[in-house]
Design a protein around this motif. Sequence first.
Motif, PDB file in Angstrom:
ATOM      1  N   GLY A   1     -11.661   8.225   3.329  1.00 36.97           N
ATOM      2  CA  GLY A   1     -11.343   6.825   3.069  1.00 36.97           C
ATOM      3  C   GLY A   1     -10.398   6.219   4.091  1.00 36.97           C
ATOM      4  O   GLY A   1     -10.434   5.010   4.347  1.00 36.97           O
TER       5      GLY A   1
ATOM      6  N   LEU B   1     -10.110   2.642   7.845  1.00 35.76           N
ATOM      7  CA  LEU B   1      -8.912   1.816   8.036  1.00 35.76           C
ATOM      8  C   LEU B   1      -8.305   2.018   9.426  1.00 35.76           C
ATOM      9  O   LEU B   1      -7.769   1.091  10.027  1.00 35.76           O
ATOM     10  CB  LEU B   1      -7.874   2.157   6.962  1.00 35.76           C
ATOM     11  CG  LEU B   1      -8.158   1.664   5.549  1.00 35.76           C
ATOM     12  CD1 LEU B   1      -7.091   2.182   4.592  1.00 35.76           C
ATOM     13  CD2 LEU B   1      -8.199   0.149   5.493  1.00 35.76           C
TER      14      LEU B   1
ATOM     15  N   ARG C   1      -4.119  -4.796   6.774  1.00 31.84           N
ATOM     16  CA  ARG C   1      -4.543  -3.421   7.076  1.00 31.84           C
ATOM     17  C   ARG C   1      -3.412  -2.442   6.817  1.00 31.84           C
ATOM     18  O   ARG C   1      -3.623  -1.390   6.185  1.00 31.84           O
ATOM     19  CB  ARG C   1      -4.994  -3.339   8.524  1.00 31.84           C
ATOM     20  CG  ARG C   1      -5.216  -1.900   9.020  1.00 31.84           C
ATOM     21  CD  ARG C   1      -5.440  -1.861  10.510  1.00 31.84           C
ATOM     22  NE  ARG C   1      -5.633  -0.511  10.988  1.00 31.84           N
ATOM     23  CZ  ARG C   1      -5.879  -0.191  12.244  1.00 31.84           C
ATOM     24  NH1 ARG C   1      -5.970  -1.155  13.157  1.00 31.84           N
ATOM     25  NH2 ARG C   1      -6.029   1.052  12.620  1.00 31.84           N
TER      26      ARG C   1
ATOM     27  N   LEU D   1      -2.705  -1.993   3.034  1.00 32.94           N
ATOM     28  CA  LEU D   1      -3.694  -1.139   2.378  1.00 32.94           C
ATOM     29  C   LEU D   1      -3.546   0.316   2.806  1.00 32.94           C
ATOM     30  O   LEU D   1      -3.657   1.232   1.984  1.00 32.94           O
ATOM     31  CB  LEU D   1      -5.099  -1.642   2.694  1.00 32.94           C
ATOM     32  CG  LEU D   1      -5.479  -2.979   2.051  1.00 32.94           C
ATOM     33  CD1 LEU D   1      -6.855  -3.423   2.526  1.00 32.94           C
ATOM     34  CD2 LEU D   1      -5.456  -2.877   0.524  1.00 32.94           C
TER      35      LEU D   1
ATOM     36  N   TRP E   1      -2.707   3.447   0.440  1.00 39.49           N
ATOM     37  CA  TRP E   1      -3.581   4.620   0.484  1.00 39.49           C
ATOM     38  C   TRP E   1      -2.764   5.895   0.673  1.00 39.49           C
ATOM     39  O   TRP E   1      -2.982   6.901  -0.017  1.00 39.49           O
ATOM     40  CB  TRP E   1      -4.589   4.442   1.615  1.00 39.49           C
ATOM     41  CG  TRP E   1      -5.719   5.415   1.610  1.00 39.49           C
ATOM     42  CD1 TRP E   1      -5.912   6.465   2.455  1.00 39.49           C
ATOM     43  CD2 TRP E   1      -6.839   5.419   0.722  1.00 39.49           C
ATOM     44  NE1 TRP E   1      -7.069   7.127   2.150  1.00 39.49           N
ATOM     45  CE2 TRP E   1      -7.667   6.509   1.089  1.00 39.49           C
ATOM     46  CE3 TRP E   1      -7.221   4.618  -0.338  1.00 39.49           C
ATOM     47  CZ2 TRP E   1      -8.846   6.807   0.427  1.00 39.49           C
ATOM     48  CZ3 TRP E   1      -8.414   4.915  -1.000  1.00 39.49           C
ATOM     49  CH2 TRP E   1      -9.200   5.997  -0.619  1.00 39.49           C
TER      50      TRP E   1
ATOM     51  N   SER F   1      -0.738   6.700  -2.471  1.00 39.07           N
ATOM     52  CA  SER F   1      -1.615   7.293  -3.475  1.00 39.07           C
ATOM     53  C   SER F   1      -1.899   8.753  -3.155  1.00 39.07           C
ATOM     54  O   SER F   1      -1.884   9.617  -4.047  1.00 39.07           O
ATOM     55  CB  SER F   1      -2.940   6.521  -3.545  1.00 39.07           C
ATOM     56  OG  SER F   1      -2.715   5.175  -3.897  1.00 39.07           O
TER      57      SER F   1
ATOM     58  N   LEU G   1     -11.670   4.185  -4.942  1.00 37.13           N
ATOM     59  CA  LEU G   1     -10.753   3.668  -3.926  1.00 37.13           C
ATOM     60  C   LEU G   1     -11.347   3.808  -2.520  1.00 37.13           C
ATOM     61  O   LEU G   1     -11.233   2.898  -1.696  1.00 37.13           O
ATOM     62  CB  LEU G   1      -9.430   4.428  -3.990  1.00 37.13           C
ATOM     63  CG  LEU G   1      -8.372   3.899  -4.969  1.00 37.13           C
ATOM     64  CD1 LEU G   1      -7.143   4.790  -4.909  1.00 37.13           C
ATOM     65  CD2 LEU G   1      -8.002   2.465  -4.687  1.00 37.13           C
TER      66      LEU G   1
ATOM     67  N   THR H   1     -11.622   0.309  -0.501  1.00 36.13           N
ATOM     68  CA  THR H   1     -10.569   0.043   0.482  1.00 36.13           C
ATOM     69  C   THR H   1     -11.095  -0.491   1.814  1.00 36.13           C
ATOM     70  O   THR H   1     -10.617  -1.519   2.304  1.00 36.13           O
ATOM     71  CB  THR H   1      -9.709   1.297   0.706  1.00 36.13           C
ATOM     72  OG1 THR H   1      -9.147   1.711  -0.544  1.00 36.13           O
ATOM     73  CG2 THR H   1      -8.582   1.015   1.681  1.00 36.13           C
TER      74      THR H   1
ATOM     75  N   VAL I   1     -12.401  -4.048   1.368  1.00 29.17           N
ATOM     76  CA  VAL I   1     -11.324  -5.021   1.220  1.00 29.17           C
ATOM     77  C   VAL I   1     -10.741  -5.358   2.587  1.00 29.17           C
ATOM     78  O   VAL I   1     -10.513  -6.527   2.911  1.00 29.17           O
ATOM     79  CB  VAL I   1     -10.230  -4.479   0.272  1.00 29.17           C
ATOM     80  CG1 VAL I   1      -8.980  -5.355   0.329  1.00 29.17           C
ATOM     81  CG2 VAL I   1     -10.753  -4.411  -1.154  1.00 29.17           C
ATOM     82  N   GLN I   2     -10.503  -4.322   3.405  1.00 28.52           N
ATOM     83  CA  GLN I   2      -9.944  -4.560   4.730  1.00 28.52           C
ATOM     84  C   GLN I   2     -10.893  -5.387   5.585  1.00 28.52           C
ATOM     85  O   GLN I   2     -10.472  -6.303   6.314  1.00 28.52           O
ATOM     86  CB  GLN I   2      -9.655  -3.226   5.419  1.00 28.52           C
ATOM     87  CG  GLN I   2      -9.044  -3.370   6.793  1.00 28.52           C
ATOM     88  CD  GLN I   2      -7.727  -4.112   6.754  1.00 28.52           C
ATOM     89  OE1 GLN I   2      -6.833  -3.746   5.997  1.00 28.52           O
ATOM     90  NE2 GLN I   2      -7.597  -5.169   7.539  1.00 28.52           N
TER      91      GLN I   2
ATOM     92  N   LEU J   1      -3.074  -0.349  -8.097  1.00 28.91           N
ATOM     93  CA  LEU J   1      -3.538  -0.499  -6.720  1.00 28.91           C
ATOM     94  C   LEU J   1      -4.612  -1.587  -6.611  1.00 28.91           C
ATOM     95  O   LEU J   1      -4.609  -2.392  -5.675  1.00 28.91           O
ATOM     96  CB  LEU J   1      -4.100   0.824  -6.209  1.00 28.91           C
ATOM     97  CG  LEU J   1      -3.079   1.931  -5.936  1.00 28.91           C
ATOM     98  CD1 LEU J   1      -3.783   3.231  -5.610  1.00 28.91           C
ATOM     99  CD2 LEU J   1      -2.136   1.542  -4.814  1.00 28.91           C
TER     100      LEU J   1
ATOM    101  N   MET K   1      -4.740  -5.101  -4.401  1.00 24.03           N
ATOM    102  CA  MET K   1      -5.892  -5.503  -3.582  1.00 24.03           C
ATOM    103  C   MET K   1      -6.364  -6.903  -3.959  1.00 24.03           C
ATOM    104  O   MET K   1      -6.625  -7.746  -3.105  1.00 24.03           O
ATOM    105  CB  MET K   1      -7.038  -4.511  -3.761  1.00 24.03           C
ATOM    106  CG  MET K   1      -6.837  -3.170  -3.111  1.00 24.03           C
ATOM    107  SD  MET K   1      -8.313  -2.127  -3.329  1.00 24.03           S
ATOM    108  CE  MET K   1      -7.814  -0.659  -2.434  1.00 24.03           C
TER     109      MET K   1
END
Length: 246
Positions: free
Chosen positions: A20, A24, A34, A37, A41, A44, A186, A190, A193-194, A231, A235
């Motif tokens: 994941g 990114l 960026r 997030l 990440w 987490s 996630l 992720t 979303v970015q 989280l 987002m």
Amino acid sequence: MELRRSREKLWRGLTVFGVGALPLLYHTSASTGRWILLGLWLVSAGLFVAYQLRPFRFRIGADGLDLRVAGLNRLVAWAEIDAVVLDQPLPSRGRNQRAAKVLLVPATAATIDRPLTSRSPLTSRSPVDGRPALKLLDLDQVRQPADDVADALARFGAGRFADVRQQAPELSDDADTPDTEALTLLADLTPRVQKALDSGQVSQRQAVKAEVDAALARLQAGGHQPRLAALLKVMSDTLGEDVKPS
């Protein structure tokens, strides 16, 4: 008999986190969103690893249960235990079969149910008679098969032990810990979303925000995975910043 912790969830989780993180780092442009997030990440990932590597001890013997689980860090003598229950409810509401779990019902004179804080640690119920019980662990956390654990508990616990696997419907979930399904969600959301944040397109951000909000609503309705829900809320808020309906 001494139970050994399984590392399967740890390696699977680290794989999901690693996969994941790659989009990114290498497939998105540098921006404040960026780094926010990526920071979430990594936090987490750190929480997940810390949870998986926490100290653990579970020995079953003639003197009782020598434990370092569920807030206990001592030998719990059989005299302090009224019942030990091995439970594995049937799946319900279309969910997958969950792992068997070990529940401890303390004896009347025991101090296990004495809360160390303002609330009692006995947050579960025995499926045998409904009495308050302490959940010691899920057996998918250890290497030994459930049948071997049941044999040891029956041998040393004698009449205190009850094996009620598959005999009761599932009533609720204790999902306050991260699991592989949550990490996969996630990993999927992720990078998207970015990408939406980098695009600068209101319509794309709104579309991805709708997906995030839908996933958040499902989690909140189920009352589980609070860390993942937090989280997803970040987002959603990030996607909604400076977005005006077209």
